[in-house]
Design an enzyme around this catalytic site. Structure first.
Site, mmCIF file in Angstrom:
data_model
loop_
_atom_site.group_PDB
_atom_site.id
_atom_site.type_symbol
_atom_site.label_atom_id
_atom_site.label_comp_id
_atom_site.label_asym_id
_atom_site.label_seq_id
_atom_site.Cartn_x
_atom_site.Cartn_y
_atom_site.Cartn_z
ATOM 1 N N HIS A 185 113.861 55.069 42.757
ATOM 2 C CA HIS A 185 113.920 56.324 42.891
ATOM 3 C C HIS A 185 112.464 56.815 42.500
ATOM 4 O O HIS A 185 111.670 57.553 43.049
ATOM 5 C CB HIS A 185 114.720 57.381 42.222
ATOM 6 C CG HIS A 185 116.262 57.077 42.639
ATOM 7 N ND1 HIS A 185 117.301 56.948 41.713
ATOM 8 C CD2 HIS A 185 116.887 57.058 43.853
ATOM 9 C CE1 HIS A 185 118.384 56.998 42.346
ATOM 10 N NE2 HIS A 185 118.247 57.197 43.557
ATOM 11 N N LYS A 238 130.525 61.579 46.632
ATOM 12 C CA LYS A 238 130.538 60.857 45.652
ATOM 13 C C LYS A 238 130.996 61.504 44.283
ATOM 14 O O LYS A 238 130.743 63.000 44.191
ATOM 15 C CB LYS A 238 128.968 60.407 44.987
ATOM 16 C CG LYS A 238 128.459 59.539 46.143
ATOM 17 C CD LYS A 238 127.137 59.191 45.719
ATOM 18 C CE LYS A 238 126.268 58.234 46.654
ATOM 19 N NZ LYS A 238 124.953 58.063 46.451
#
Ligand code: PNS
Length: 164
Positions: free
Chosen positions: A19, A43
């Protein structure tokens, strides 16, 4: 390239070096990068939104044109609210493509002004995912290759409680 504001959205549960690589590259291409910690309804996060934001703040503190935010609504609405012209996402492998393409087209339908720009993942992070990191740390493995050094101890401390 045109000067502008873009959004790097994600769960960041927790942020990985993959990321960070994408966010840093985006910060060199665009005037302002808003890193948005959003809700992924498929999630269940391991870290609270506050924890995920704090990890990102610690890691990205030295990049002046990056802002970290949490938002619980639609990305397309938030982008409009902030005047962002594009979403920036990393693409690891072909397996990411279908899911990312679906999200890009949905966001474009919800906000026709909003484009999605994909950056190719660095080859050393092609295989890396937050869920892999969580699994390794929960089972006592070494995640120092995968998460920023500045948050490594905190991430390990939190995840070791998942071991049983
Ligand atoms: O890191 P992730 O979990 O792959 O990121 C997915 C995320 C959080 C960017 C996506 O679920 C999202 O945009 N959530 C916000 C709610 C929304 O706009 N949903 C519609 C997306 S098509």
């Amino acid at each position: 390239m045109d000067t502008s504001t873009v959004i790097c959205p994600g769960s960041f549960d927790p942020v990985t070096l993959g990321h960070i690589d994408i966010i840093k590259r985006a910060s060199k291409m665009f005037d302002k990068v808003i890193v948005a910690v959003l809700v992924n309804m498929s999630k269940t996060p391991s870290f609270t939104t506050q924890e995920r934001i704090a990890f990102l703040e610690t890691t990205l503190a030295d990049i002046p044109n990056v802002e970290i935010v949490g938002f619980s609504g639609l990305l397309a609405d938030y982008a409009k609210e902030r005047g962002a012209k594009a979403v920036v996402k990393g693409l690891r492998a072909m397996s990411d493509f279908e899911y990312e393409f679906q999200m890009a087209l949905t966001n474009k339908k919800l906000n026709p002004e909003l484009d999605t720009v994909f950056l190719t993942s660095d080859s050393q992070y092609m295989y890396l995912s937050s869920s892999m990191v969580k699994q390794i740390a929960s089972l006592g493995g070494d995640i120092s290759f995968f998460v920023p050094a500045s948050i490594h101890a905190q991430v390990c401390e939190r995840l070791k409680n998942n071991r049983n």
